[in-house]
Scaffold this active site. Sequence first.
Site: not given
Length: 428
Positions: A102, A157, A259, A261, A337
Amino acid sequence: MVETPSKPGNLGRVATAIGSVGGDIGDIVTVQIGPFTTMRDITVHCENEEQLHAVIDAIQSLGGGIRVRTVSDDVLRAHEGGKIHMKSKMDIRSLADLRQVYTPGVANVCRVIQEDPEKARIYTSIGNTVAIVTDGTAILGLGDIGPVAGMPVMEGKAALFDRFAGISGVPILLNTKDPDEIVRTVKTISPGFGGILLEDIGSPHCFEVEDRLKEELDIPVMHDDQHGTAVVTLAAVISACRCAGVDLKEAVVGQVGLGAAGLAICRMFLAYGVQRVHGVDLNEDAKKRLAAYGGEPLNSLEELMQTCDIVISTTGVPGLIKPEMIREGQVILALSNPKPEIEPEDALKAGAGFAADGRSVNNVLGFPGIFRGVLNAGAKRITHEMLVVAAEAIADCTRDGELVPHPLNPKVHREVARAVEEVAGRGL
């Protein structure tokens, strides 16, 4: 936690009872073996609360000393406190450490970056950090549940980025569905990131958001529900065609559902070199987009099934494809799915040369290595050429008899990153 008398056959009775009501057994861990009873921790995946209670009742009804001792939700427990945590890479224990990390030492680093902003990639975490951005409008199969409810997915993620590519993923939750505001916000925060992963943003505004960000930013941007899905799907089809003895580039490919995908999958096959890509959808605008990308819309599912050698479906409609629609030798990937458009065994009985559902087609095979590759190369764009080589790398890591590699195999992510970095480096 299930207690059974310590006699052979009781575990089989429990497993049969669970299966009789549709419970999907995962891990079975023997916790304690006593002279009279055995305790086992049995993980059962249930679709809803009703099925969970049916599983419990089925086990309890066996009698003979078999009983459910406790019930817990391991998934909820695993998420307590969240799945990610930002921490320092440096140990700060002395005043010298503090002065280096710092003030006053950090001021010199700031001046170096002020003189040459590109050096921020060397002296800060920016070049190894990706923003994971969502507006919560298309979270998994749950739909528009809002950004906060989607946070567990974004944390997941981020955890996968860290585990498989050593990348810091930072969830960004946007409390807006307005494309203008999404683009403006992402552009405003973009200086702190080396890349942008758009996640679970609904169609059709996801197309506008991604296109505008790609055009207006000088860092890589990718919508995972489009291109991540398309990469892994192409890899799966390459493997399926090898298994079925089909030349993919000479085959006629059909996409059911256009769509986010579905359209990205069509574009991926066209980029790979497939000459004829057909698609069907109830939405006329989606069919127009396919035509603009170079695909050929068809008028009905029946026409597509009669025309195409390879059929991929991403509609979310269970049982949409009927066994009587299947042609001898077709390759069928019903990817919705948790319930596919046709069960693989039914497609094979009807004459398909190869059939699979979406349980194996996991985006984690693609996005960590793709971003690792572009960040390593310092690329400003993710191109279809990069995505194609990522799919080929995944397919080349697939063993005989498999559709895609195991997602936890570290070799896959290294090979994807290497292939993408090589292509990205040529474009610099």
